[in-house]
Design a protein around this motif. Structure first.
Motif, short mmCIF file in Angstrom:
data_model
loop_
_atom_site.label_atom_id
_atom_site.label_comp_id
_atom_site.label_asym_id
_atom_site.label_seq_id
_atom_site.Cartn_x
_atom_site.Cartn_y
_atom_site.Cartn_z
N VAL A 39 0.91 -1.20 0.08
CA VAL A 39 -0.02 -0.04 -0.12
C VAL A 39 0.83 1.38 0.05
O VAL A 39 0.61 2.34 -0.82
CB VAL A 39 -0.85 0.00 1.23
CG1 VAL A 39 -1.64 1.24 1.42
CG2 VAL A 39 -2.09 -1.26 1.07
N ALA A 40 1.87 1.27 0.87
CA ALA A 40 2.70 2.34 0.72
C ALA A 40 3.51 2.62 -0.41
O ALA A 40 3.73 3.76 -0.95
CB ALA A 40 3.59 2.44 2.11
N ALA A 41 4.02 1.55 -1.00
CA ALA A 41 4.87 1.56 -2.24
C ALA A 41 3.57 2.27 -3.51
O ALA A 41 4.16 3.04 -4.37
CB ALA A 41 5.13 0.33 -2.73
N LEU A 42 2.42 1.42 -3.43
CA LEU A 42 1.49 1.94 -4.47
C LEU A 42 1.30 3.64 -4.33
O LEU A 42 1.25 4.29 -5.20
CB LEU A 42 0.25 1.28 -4.13
CG LEU A 42 -1.02 1.63 -5.26
CD1 LEU A 42 -0.56 1.50 -6.42
CD2 LEU A 42 -2.12 0.82 -4.86
N ARG A 43 1.20 3.91 -3.12
CA ARG A 43 0.96 5.33 -2.98
C ARG A 43 2.15 6.20 -3.52
O ARG A 43 1.92 7.16 -4.29
CB ARG A 43 0.75 5.84 -1.42
CG ARG A 43 0.39 7.26 -1.16
CD ARG A 43 0.22 7.44 0.42
NE ARG A 43 1.31 6.94 1.34
CZ ARG A 43 2.27 7.58 1.39
NH1 ARG A 43 2.86 8.55 1.00
NH2 ARG A 43 3.06 6.73 2.11
N LEU A 44 3.45 5.93 -2.97
CA LEU A 44 4.50 6.43 -3.56
C LEU A 44 4.72 6.51 -5.11
O LEU A 44 5.30 7.48 -5.52
CB LEU A 44 5.74 5.97 -2.69
CG LEU A 44 5.66 6.18 -1.28
CD1 LEU A 44 6.60 5.50 -0.67
CD2 LEU A 44 6.06 7.65 -0.94
N PHE A 45 4.45 5.50 -5.43
CA PHE A 45 4.62 5.18 -7.14
C PHE A 45 3.56 6.11 -7.72
O PHE A 45 3.98 6.77 -8.61
CB PHE A 45 4.36 3.83 -7.55
CG PHE A 45 5.35 2.54 -7.14
CD1 PHE A 45 6.48 3.10 -6.60
CD2 PHE A 45 5.04 1.42 -6.99
CE1 PHE A 45 7.37 1.97 -6.12
CE2 PHE A 45 5.83 0.48 -6.73
CZ PHE A 45 7.16 0.92 -6.30
N ARG A 46 2.43 6.28 -7.22
CA ARG A 46 1.52 7.29 -7.78
C ARG A 46 1.82 8.65 -7.46
O ARG A 46 1.81 9.45 -8.50
CB ARG A 46 -0.07 7.09 -7.27
CG ARG A 46 -0.71 8.04 -7.46
CD ARG A 46 -2.22 7.50 -8.11
NE ARG A 46 -2.94 8.36 -8.82
CZ ARG A 46 -4.21 8.85 -8.58
NH1 ARG A 46 -4.62 8.09 -7.83
NH2 ARG A 46 -4.92 9.75 -9.21
N GLU A 47 2.57 9.19 -6.22
CA GLU A 47 2.70 10.49 -6.22
C GLU A 47 4.07 10.83 -6.65
O GLU A 47 4.29 11.85 -7.22
CB GLU A 47 2.80 10.57 -4.63
CG GLU A 47 1.51 10.48 -3.70
CD GLU A 47 1.66 10.50 -2.07
OE1 GLU A 47 2.98 10.58 -1.68
OE2 GLU A 47 0.74 10.38 -1.50
N LYS A 48 5.11 10.02 -6.59
CA LYS A 48 6.28 10.42 -7.07
C LYS A 48 6.90 9.45 -8.42
O LYS A 48 7.91 10.29 -9.07
CB LYS A 48 7.28 9.81 -6.00
CG LYS A 48 7.37 10.50 -4.60
CD LYS A 48 8.23 10.17 -3.68
CE LYS A 48 9.48 10.48 -4.00
NZ LYS A 48 10.56 10.28 -2.79
N GLY A 49 6.17 8.66 -8.73
CA GLY A 49 6.57 7.85 -9.77
C GLY A 49 7.55 6.53 -9.24
O GLY A 49 8.08 6.82 -8.53
N TYR A 50 7.49 5.58 -10.01
CA TYR A 50 8.39 4.64 -9.69
C TYR A 50 9.83 4.82 -9.75
O TYR A 50 10.45 4.32 -8.53
CB TYR A 50 7.90 3.30 -10.79
CG TYR A 50 8.90 2.13 -10.74
CD1 TYR A 50 8.66 1.22 -9.78
CD2 TYR A 50 10.05 1.92 -11.49
CE1 TYR A 50 9.42 0.02 -9.42
CE2 TYR A 50 10.66 0.74 -11.35
CZ TYR A 50 10.46 -0.23 -10.51
OH TYR A 50 11.38 -1.06 -10.08
#
Length: 173
Positions: free
Chosen positions: A21-32
């Motif tokens: 969940v944290a990775a998904l949020r960060l990928f969405r906010e900052k990009g992979y």
């Protein structure tokens, strides 16, 4: 009586889900590419090295996003496309409804999927490309059948299909 291994695995699964969940949020906010393993570790309160107890790596998290984003949708569309007893217009309505529902239910995952699929490499990228092409072919076959039966009119089935999918995908924007 519960086995000792079962008691340990439930918290590990819960923690792995927190990491996802944290990775998904960060990928969405900052990009992979802009998201580091350190960012993910900090988001869940772990040391960076401890993440590897729950995941294989950052690309594994991205693949998990893709599986969750498209796995069920592709299965649903395969079922819809296989039912040729339905008119193509009815099938297409169901496909659009499934796609819109998937976007509404998994907005973050589908947004990451649409923006970051090129971040993969090798077999992972080839698998995602094959999945995307399979989805497009299924929808294209429905549109083509609709043209053949006189329900739809388009000079180019592929362009009509891509336009339809583009409209559905734009919901993430």
């Amino acid at each position: 009586m519960a086995r000792r291994g079962a008691l340990k695995s439930a918290p590990a699964r819960e923690r792995a889900e927190e990491v996802y969940v944290a990775a998904l949020r960060l990928f969405r906010e900052k990009g992979y590419h802009a998201t580091s393993m350190q960012d993910i570790a900090e988001a869940v309160g772990l040391y960076k090295g401890s993440l590897y107890h729950y995941i294989g790596g950052k690309q594994d998290l991205l693949l998990q996003v893709f599986d969750r984003a498209m796995g069920k949708l592709l299965a649903d569309v395969e079922t819809i496309a296989a039912d040729t007893s339905m008119r193509p217009s009815a099938q297409l309505r169901l496909v659009v409804a499934a796609h819109v529902s998937a976007v509404a239910t998994n907005m973050d995952a589908l947004t990451v999927y649409l923006h970051e699929w090129r971040a993969l490499a090798g077999d992972a990228l080839a698998n995602v490309q094959a999945q995307r092409e399979r989805y497009t072919v299924l929808v294209s076959e429905i549109v083509s059948r609709g043209v053949s039966l006189g329900e739809f009119s388009t000079p180019d089935v592929r362009i009509a299909t891509l336009g339809l999918l583009g409209m559905c995908n734009w919901l993430c924007q």
